[in-house]
Design a protein around this motif. Structure first.
Motif, PDB file in Angstrom:
ATOM      1  N   ILE A  77     -25.241  36.881 -41.275  1.00  0.00           N
ATOM      2  CA  ILE A  77     -24.781  36.296 -40.011  1.00  0.00           C
ATOM      3  C   ILE A  77     -24.546  37.415 -38.995  1.00  0.00           C
ATOM      4  N   TRP A  78     -25.156  37.249 -37.812  1.00  0.00           N
ATOM      5  CA  TRP A  78     -25.023  38.255 -36.756  1.00  0.00           C
ATOM      6  C   TRP A  78     -24.051  37.839 -35.656  1.00  0.00           C
ATOM      7  N   SER A  79     -23.860  36.560 -35.461  1.00  0.00           N
ATOM      8  CA  SER A  79     -22.851  36.102 -34.489  1.00  0.00           C
ATOM      9  C   SER A  79     -22.320  34.756 -34.937  1.00  0.00           C
ATOM     10  N   ILE A  80     -21.093  34.472 -34.563  1.00  0.00           N
ATOM     11  CA  ILE A  80     -20.467  33.196 -34.888  1.00  0.00           C
ATOM     12  C   ILE A  80     -19.572  32.794 -33.730  1.00  0.00           C
ATOM     13  N   THR A  81     -19.668  31.538 -33.305  1.00  0.00           N
ATOM     14  CA  THR A  81     -18.838  31.041 -32.206  1.00  0.00           C
ATOM     15  C   THR A  81     -18.335  29.650 -32.552  1.00  0.00           C
ATOM     16  N   ALA A  82     -17.027  29.453 -32.434  1.00  0.00           N
ATOM     17  CA  ALA A  82     -16.408  28.169 -32.737  1.00  0.00           C
ATOM     18  C   ALA A  82     -16.400  27.277 -31.505  1.00  0.00           C
ATOM     19  N   CYS A  83     -16.567  25.988 -31.729  1.00  0.00           N
ATOM     20  CA  CYS A  83     -16.514  25.008 -30.635  1.00  0.00           C
ATOM     21  C   CYS A  83     -15.112  24.985 -30.041  1.00  0.00           C
ATOM     22  N   PRO A  87     -12.552  21.690 -34.029  1.00  0.00           N
ATOM     23  CA  PRO A  87     -12.377  22.814 -34.962  1.00  0.00           C
ATOM     24  C   PRO A  87     -13.343  22.790 -36.137  1.00  0.00           C
ATOM     25  N   LYS A  88     -14.113  21.742 -36.275  1.00  0.00           N
ATOM     26  CA  LYS A  88     -15.063  21.646 -37.387  1.00  0.00           C
ATOM     27  C   LYS A  88     -16.466  22.125 -37.014  1.00  0.00           C
ATOM     28  N   LEU A  89     -16.706  22.395 -35.729  1.00  0.00           N
ATOM     29  CA  LEU A  89     -18.048  22.760 -35.281  1.00  0.00           C
ATOM     30  C   LEU A  89     -18.148  24.252 -35.000  1.00  0.00           C
ATOM     31  N   LEU A  90     -19.303  24.820 -35.306  1.00  0.00           N
ATOM     32  CA  LEU A  90     -19.553  26.225 -35.014  1.00  0.00           C
ATOM     33  C   LEU A  90     -21.046  26.461 -34.876  1.00  0.00           C
ATOM     34  N   CYS A  91     -21.392  27.547 -34.220  1.00  0.00           N
ATOM     35  CA  CYS A  91     -22.780  27.999 -34.122  1.00  0.00           C
ATOM     36  C   CYS A  91     -22.882  29.401 -34.694  1.00  0.00           C
ATOM     37  N   LEU A 104     -26.494  24.978 -35.339  1.00  0.00           N
ATOM     38  CA  LEU A 104     -25.205  24.304 -35.176  1.00  0.00           C
ATOM     39  C   LEU A 104     -24.786  23.764 -36.538  1.00  0.00           C
ATOM     40  N   TRP A 105     -23.521  24.004 -36.918  1.00  0.00           N
ATOM     41  CA  TRP A 105     -23.020  23.626 -38.240  1.00  0.00           C
ATOM     42  C   TRP A 105     -21.720  22.833 -38.122  1.00  0.00           C
ATOM     43  N   ARG A 106     -21.414  22.101 -39.194  1.00  0.00           N
ATOM     44  CA  ARG A 106     -20.104  21.457 -39.329  1.00  0.00           C
ATOM     45  C   ARG A 106     -19.451  21.952 -40.615  1.00  0.00           C
ATOM     46  N   ILE A 107     -18.163  22.239 -40.543  1.00  0.00           N
ATOM     47  CA  ILE A 107     -17.410  22.628 -41.731  1.00  0.00           C
ATOM     48  C   ILE A 107     -17.182  21.382 -42.585  1.00  0.00           C
ATOM     49  N   PRO A 108     -17.547  21.402 -43.855  1.00  0.00           N
ATOM     50  CA  PRO A 108     -17.410  20.212 -44.699  1.00  0.00           C
ATOM     51  C   PRO A 108     -15.960  19.930 -45.053  1.00  0.00           C
ATOM     52  N   GLU A 109     -15.712  18.700 -45.491  1.00  0.00           N
ATOM     53  CA  GLU A 109     -14.370  18.328 -45.914  1.00  0.00           C
ATOM     54  C   GLU A 109     -14.023  18.949 -47.259  1.00  0.00           C
ATOM     55  N   ARG A 152     -31.485  29.655 -22.964  1.00  0.00           N
ATOM     56  CA  ARG A 152     -31.853  28.258 -23.180  1.00  0.00           C
ATOM     57  C   ARG A 152     -30.603  27.394 -23.142  1.00  0.00           C
ATOM     58  N   LEU A 153     -30.647  26.375 -22.300  1.00  0.00           N
ATOM     59  CA  LEU A 153     -29.531  25.447 -22.156  1.00  0.00           C
ATOM     60  C   LEU A 153     -29.787  24.215 -23.008  1.00  0.00           C
ATOM     61  N   TRP A 154     -28.774  23.824 -23.806  1.00  0.00           N
ATOM     62  CA  TRP A 154     -28.915  22.713 -24.740  1.00  0.00           C
ATOM     63  C   TRP A 154     -27.841  21.662 -24.483  1.00  0.00           C
ATOM     64  N   GLN A 155     -28.231  20.406 -24.610  1.00  0.00           N
ATOM     65  CA  GLN A 155     -27.311  19.283 -24.511  1.00  0.00           C
ATOM     66  C   GLN A 155     -27.141  18.682 -25.904  1.00  0.00           C
ATOM     67  N   LEU A 156     -25.896  18.608 -26.368  1.00  0.00           N
ATOM     68  CA  LEU A 156     -25.610  18.012 -27.669  1.00  0.00           C
ATOM     69  C   LEU A 156     -25.401  16.514 -27.515  1.00  0.00           C
ATOM     70  N   ASP A 157     -25.820  15.739 -28.510  1.00  0.00           N
ATOM     71  CA  ASP A 157     -25.630  14.295 -28.427  1.00  0.00           C
ATOM     72  C   ASP A 157     -24.176  13.940 -28.722  1.00  0.00           C
ATOM     73  N   ALA A 158     -23.863  12.650 -28.622  1.00  0.00           N
ATOM     74  CA  ALA A 158     -22.469  12.200 -28.737  1.00  0.00           C
ATOM     75  C   ALA A 158     -21.858  12.565 -30.085  1.00  0.00           C
ATOM     76  N   GLY A 159     -22.666  12.570 -31.126  1.00  0.00           N
ATOM     77  CA  GLY A 159     -22.145  12.887 -32.449  1.00  0.00           C
ATOM     78  C   GLY A 159     -22.331  14.330 -32.845  1.00  0.00           C
ATOM     79  N   ASN A 160     -22.826  15.144 -31.924  1.00  0.00           N
ATOM     80  CA  ASN A 160     -23.101  16.561 -32.186  1.00  0.00           C
ATOM     81  C   ASN A 160     -24.012  16.754 -33.396  1.00  0.00           C
TER      82      ASN A 160
END
Length: 363
Positions: A77-83, A87-91, A104-109, A152-160
């Motif tokens: 991993i070279w970079s990490i950024t939290a949403c 708090p469950k989303l990160l890139c 784009l990732w989600r932290i699992p339960e 690059r500009l990205w639009q995430l959908d309602a459910g990410n």
């Protein structure tokens, strides 16, 4: 719980809380979506196929760092950024072997050992993706991925769960972008770094808004916006200095400060008190600066600071807990006086602004 007297409390705060990862690491992000706890995400950079993202929490009452979970991540991993809102989303950007990718990732339960849940890949990069920026305000449903030549500009959908590319900015083949920062004052503007050049971009017109052609004598490694003063930024780079800029006055920096003996890799404004600035370096040190003369600090603070130097700007303290290059430093998202630093050997250190400096600001 054992009660401590005031002297013991101050002594404890002067000592860093330390957490060690199993593998080398160079990227960390405060968990901005959790405003109640001192939480951070740390990504490893091992040559192994499987790497890890550690979710850690600093518990202030006990002055210790607790691991909330370790999650599997493919490749180094070279970079990490939290949403900033969830708090469950990160890139992350990472080396996938033949190419670099951004996802784009989600932290699992599930707890320790579970894999991050892949939600979307930010595809189409022709160069190495350097980092991903989250929109700092609003719904945080937009991100910008930065590769060597294109934003690059990205639009995430309602459910990410997916990302749709909505625009690109080509900076030209002669420029190689290394990092960027989203303007907290202007929702559709970001700043980028390319070698020694510092530029501002408008995400609506897709054109450059400001330019500092030579913002350093050597390569710039990081840039950050002042959270309280529009158009003001700080940069750090290979000349071992940190420079403060007003985009509207690009001819020369507002201020230059020296305090490192090797490359400055990270610079970060305090989100609440912009006279406090952190810098980290490959000299293994973290510096805490007071830069009150060009801050939004009240006049009373300026008068108090002038007792120390002619303009009130000083190196407050050098933190020496690391033994390797310090590639990342970040403030806690829920406390103005706590910050974390990460060195390449996988050591995370949590420190506090010295009480004397804190009380100068508060009183």
């Amino acid at each position: 719980y054992q009660r401590r007297d005031m002297g013991e409390s101050i002594l404890t705060l002067e000592m860093a809380a330390v957490y060690g990862l199993r593998y080398q690491s160079r990227c960390m992000s405060a968990l901005m979506g959790d405003q109640d706890r001192h939480c951070f995400l740390v990504g490893t950079q091992s040559l192994r196929d499987e790497n890890e993202v550690h979710l850690i929490e600093y518990q202030e009452d006990n002055h210790e760092i607790v691991c909330e979970g370790v999650y599997r991540h493919p490749n180094e991993i070279w970079s990490i950024t939290a949403c900033p809102s969830d708090p469950k989303l990160l890139c992350t950007t990472f080396n996938a072997g033949a190419e670099y990718k951004a996802k784009l990732w989600r932290i699992p339960e599930k707890g320790d050992g579970a894999s991050l849940l892949e939600l979307a890949e930010l595809e189409g990069h022709t160069g190495t993706p350097r980092c991903v920026l989250w929109e700092p305000n609003g719904e945080a449903d937009q991100v910008v991925s930065v590769d060597e030549n294109i934003l690059r500009l990205w639009q995430l959908d309602a459910g990410n769960t997916s990302a749709r590319e909505t625009g690109t900015i080509s900076v030209g083949d002669l420029q190689r972008l290394t990092t960027a920062c989203w303007d907290p004052h202007h929702q559709k503007q970001i700043a980028t770094v390319s070698d020694v050049a510092l530029k501002g971009w408008d995400l609506r017109s897709m054109k450059s808004t400001h330019t500092v052609e030579t913002a350093s004598g050597q390569a710039i490694r990081d840039v950050d916006y002042n959270p309280n003063k529009p158009y003001h930024l700080v940069t750090g780079g290979d000349d071992c200095k940190i420079r403060f800029w007003d985009f509207r006055k690009p001819s020369k920096p507002l201020k230059v400060m020296s305090g490192h003996s090797h490359w400055v890799w990270n610079v970060k404004y305090n989100r609440f008190h912009d006279q406090l600035v952190l810098s980290s370096s490959t000299d293994s040190f973290v510096n805490l600066w007071r830069v009150v003369s060009i801050s939004s600090a009240p006049l009373a603070m300026e008068a108090e600071a002038l007792k120390d130097t002619k303009d009130g700007d000083i190196l407050i303290k050098t933190f020496e807990e690391h033994e390797d290059s310090v590639y990342s430093v970040t403030w806690s998202c829920c406390d103005a006086w706590i910050f974390a630093s990460l060195s390449y050997d996988g050591r995370v250190a949590i420190n506090h602004v010295p009480p004397a400096e804190k009380y100068k600001i508060l009183l």
